[in-house]
Each structure stands twice: as structure tokens, then as C-alpha cells.
Design a protein around this motif. Sequence first.
Motif, PDB file in Angstrom:
ATOM      1  N   SER A 105      11.829  -0.869   9.677  1.00 14.42           N
ATOM      2  CA  SER A 105      11.405  -1.850   8.555  1.00 14.42           C
ATOM      3  C   SER A 105      11.967  -2.852   8.085  1.00 14.42           C
ATOM      4  O   SER A 105      11.671  -3.067   7.224  1.00 14.42           O
ATOM      5  CB  SER A 105      12.360  -0.297   7.600  1.00 14.42           C
ATOM      6  OG  SER A 105      11.841   0.481   7.735  1.00 14.42           O
ATOM      7  N   GLN A 116      10.000  -5.792   5.260  1.00 14.08           N
ATOM      8  CA  GLN A 116      10.310  -6.073   4.172  1.00 14.08           C
ATOM      9  C   GLN A 116      10.433  -7.623   4.071  1.00 14.08           C
ATOM     10  O   GLN A 116      10.436  -8.560   3.173  1.00 14.08           O
ATOM     11  CB  GLN A 116      12.255  -5.207   4.205  1.00 14.08           C
ATOM     12  CG  GLN A 116      12.261  -3.940   3.536  1.00 14.08           C
ATOM     13  CD  GLN A 116      13.141  -3.536   3.903  1.00 14.08           C
ATOM     14  OE1 GLN A 116      14.235  -4.190   4.457  1.00 14.08           O
ATOM     15  NE2 GLN A 116      13.331  -2.110   4.063  1.00 14.08           N
ATOM     16  N   CYS A 134       6.777  -9.084   3.413  1.00 10.10           N
ATOM     17  CA  CYS A 134       6.864  -8.851   2.181  1.00 10.10           C
ATOM     18  C   CYS A 134       7.119  -9.453   0.771  1.00 10.10           C
ATOM     19  O   CYS A 134       7.003 -10.361   0.201  1.00 10.10           O
ATOM     20  CB  CYS A 134       6.923  -7.400   1.271  1.00 10.10           C
ATOM     21  SG  CYS A 134       6.418  -6.562   2.381  1.00 10.10           S
ATOM     22  N   TYR A 177       5.105   3.482   6.744  1.00  4.49           N
ATOM     23  CA  TYR A 177       4.300   2.417   5.942  1.00  4.49           C
ATOM     24  C   TYR A 177       4.567   3.036   4.058  1.00  4.49           C
ATOM     25  O   TYR A 177       5.568   1.963   3.509  1.00  4.49           O
ATOM     26  CB  TYR A 177       2.897   1.869   6.243  1.00  4.49           C
ATOM     27  CG  TYR A 177       3.212   0.554   7.055  1.00  4.49           C
ATOM     28  CD1 TYR A 177       3.422   0.233   7.290  1.00  4.49           C
ATOM     29  CD2 TYR A 177       2.304   1.951   8.536  1.00  4.49           C
ATOM     30  CE1 TYR A 177       3.764  -0.699   8.863  1.00  4.49           C
ATOM     31  CE2 TYR A 177       1.781   1.197   9.391  1.00  4.49           C
ATOM     32  CZ  TYR A 177       2.325  -0.382   9.658  1.00  4.49           C
ATOM     33  OH  TYR A 177       2.210  -0.952  10.842  1.00  4.49           O
ATOM     34  N   LYS A 185       6.759   4.390   2.607  1.00  2.00           N
ATOM     35  CA  LYS A 185       8.464   4.817   2.950  1.00  2.00           C
ATOM     36  C   LYS A 185       8.839   3.008   2.650  1.00  2.00           C
ATOM     37  O   LYS A 185      10.127   2.518   1.918  1.00  2.00           O
ATOM     38  CB  LYS A 185       8.920   5.073   4.266  1.00  2.00           C
ATOM     39  CG  LYS A 185      10.601   5.448   4.488  1.00  2.00           C
ATOM     40  CD  LYS A 185      11.338   5.889   5.298  1.00  2.00           C
ATOM     41  CE  LYS A 185      11.129   4.599   6.174  1.00  2.00           C
ATOM     42  NZ  LYS A 185      12.079   4.798   7.680  1.00  2.00           N
ATOM     43  N   ASN A 186       8.125   2.393   3.195  1.00  2.00           N
ATOM     44  CA  ASN A 186       7.929   0.497   2.985  1.00  2.00           C
ATOM     45  C   ASN A 186       7.460   0.570   1.874  1.00  2.00           C
ATOM     46  O   ASN A 186       7.325  -1.290   1.940  1.00  2.00           O
ATOM     47  CB  ASN A 186       8.134   0.131   4.065  1.00  2.00           C
ATOM     48  CG  ASN A 186       9.184   0.449   5.316  1.00  2.00           C
ATOM     49  OD1 ASN A 186      10.028  -0.376   5.000  1.00  2.00           O
ATOM     50  ND2 ASN A 186       8.759   1.474   6.427  1.00  2.00           N
ATOM     51  N   GLY A 187       6.994   1.153   1.139  1.00  2.00           N
ATOM     52  CA  GLY A 187       6.324   0.750  -0.213  1.00  2.00           C
ATOM     53  C   GLY A 187       4.667   0.554  -0.077  1.00  2.00           C
ATOM     54  O   GLY A 187       4.245  -0.255  -1.080  1.00  2.00           O
ATOM     55  N   PHE A 188       3.919   1.144   0.962  1.00  2.00           N
ATOM     56  CA  PHE A 188       2.494   0.795   1.163  1.00  2.00           C
ATOM     57  C   PHE A 188       2.082   1.887   0.816  1.00  2.00           C
ATOM     58  O   PHE A 188       2.514   3.062   0.339  1.00  2.00           O
ATOM     59  CB  PHE A 188       2.425   0.709   2.110  1.00  2.00           C
ATOM     60  CG  PHE A 188       2.770  -0.796   2.664  1.00  2.00           C
ATOM     61  CD1 PHE A 188       1.615  -1.537   2.584  1.00  2.00           C
ATOM     62  CD2 PHE A 188       3.541  -1.048   3.121  1.00  2.00           C
ATOM     63  CE1 PHE A 188       1.407  -2.621   3.236  1.00  2.00           C
ATOM     64  CE2 PHE A 188       4.377  -2.824   3.933  1.00  2.00           C
ATOM     65  CZ  PHE A 188       2.984  -3.242   3.713  1.00  2.00           C
ATOM     66  N   THR A 189       0.744   1.337  -0.178  1.00  2.00           N
ATOM     67  CA  THR A 189      -0.315   2.816  -0.978  1.00  2.00           C
ATOM     68  C   THR A 189      -1.131   3.141   0.307  1.00  2.00           C
ATOM     69  O   THR A 189      -1.348   2.150   0.622  1.00  2.00           O
ATOM     70  CB  THR A 189       0.340   2.948  -2.438  1.00  2.00           C
ATOM     71  OG1 THR A 189      -0.241   1.580  -2.377  1.00  2.00           O
ATOM     72  CG2 THR A 189       1.466   2.881  -2.926  1.00  2.00           C
ATOM     73  N   PHE A 235       0.020  -3.238  -0.406  1.00  2.00           N
ATOM     74  CA  PHE A 235       1.238  -3.877  -0.726  1.00  2.00           C
ATOM     75  C   PHE A 235       0.758  -4.442  -1.899  1.00  2.00           C
ATOM     76  O   PHE A 235       0.764  -5.543  -1.507  1.00  2.00           O
ATOM     77  CB  PHE A 235       2.636  -3.780   0.350  1.00  2.00           C
ATOM     78  CG  PHE A 235       3.849  -3.864  -0.539  1.00  2.00           C
ATOM     79  CD1 PHE A 235       4.948  -2.596  -0.869  1.00  2.00           C
ATOM     80  CD2 PHE A 235       4.248  -5.302  -1.016  1.00  2.00           C
ATOM     81  CE1 PHE A 235       6.478  -3.406  -1.311  1.00  2.00           C
ATOM     82  CE2 PHE A 235       5.198  -5.830  -1.073  1.00  2.00           C
ATOM     83  CZ  PHE A 235       6.112  -4.368  -1.429  1.00  2.00           C
TER      84      PHE A 235
END
Length: 180
Positions: A86, A90, A93, A125, A127-131, A149
Motif C-alpha cells: 500500500s 501511494q 500515485c 488495489y 482499497k488503494n484507490g484504484f477502480t 487511478f
Amino acid sequence: MNMEILNANQKPWKEIKEIYMEAFPKAERKPFFTVRRSVNKGKSLLLTAMENEVLQGFVMAIPYKNMVMVDYLAVSSKIRSRGTGSKMMQEICRYFPGEKIVLLIERLDDTAENKDQRIARRRFYFKNGFTSSNIYITGRSGNMEILNFGGTVSKQEYMDLQQHALGKLMFRLSGIQLAV
């Protein structure tokens, strides 16, 4: 934990290769010399996570236009589930603000023998802001889902990025195509 992008001759290549070989199934691995060459030529960036001079993991990223492909993210099996992955996501990103960050994961499949691992990876992923981009591809590495992301990539942008990442010949040989 200290994360940094080192130049190629500073890299702990032996340790990177060990983590690479243990973290990815054979079908998803490029020959390691091509990974090294891509970094040495400046096409890819390799971000390493170090703690007390010991490699914890790495992220290999390929910038292209307004996108960045996370080609590989791996954490040493000795320290998984401690938040290292994670922190690395971050950091990537943050390193590429305003860019669309794209990566591939194995498509969810109830019949896959690594079904639970696929679900856990996708959850990590998200949880770490990816869609999900709702784009799926098939190729020699199997059936994959494209996550993003910082903005959604189009099918054409993704295929252009993949061709840039692999080069024209390797792209053709990879058999990558959009799935329905």
C-alpha cells in the motif's frame, strides 16, 4: 521505510530478481534481462522500497503521454501483509500527480485455482484507490482486467500504452487483444 527511485547501477538487481521470480507466475513474467534493459534505457522507472539496507519490494512503472503503467509491483514474501504494498502504491500515485495510473490484474474467475489470491489482489488495489476500467484483455499471460487511478483510460489509450511498453514486435507476439 525508505522509498526511492535509484539509477540503474545503484539497484540491488540480484535481490530484485529474487522477489520478481517468487512474486509472479511464469506466464506473467517477461525475461528478466528485458526488465533490466527497459530500466537501463530509461523507458521504465524502478522504485525500490528499502528498510535498513534490505530490499522490501519494488514497483516498475512505464510513463507514456499522460499515463503510467505499473508493470510490476512486488513485495518480498518475507514481509507481506504489513502495508508495504500500500505504501508503494501511494508513493507511485504521489510520484505521478495528475497522471492516469494503469495496471493489469488477473480477471476474477470462480474456476481459477488461485481464485482467493485474485480476489485479494483486486481488493488490495481497490482499497488503494484504484477502480475497474471495465476493459478486459486476453493474451499469452491470460485473461486480465485493467484497473486505473486518477482517471479512466479508454480502450485505445490502453492499447497504445501497451504497445509503447512492449515495443511493436513484442506487442504483436504477446497476442494482447481486447476481450468482450
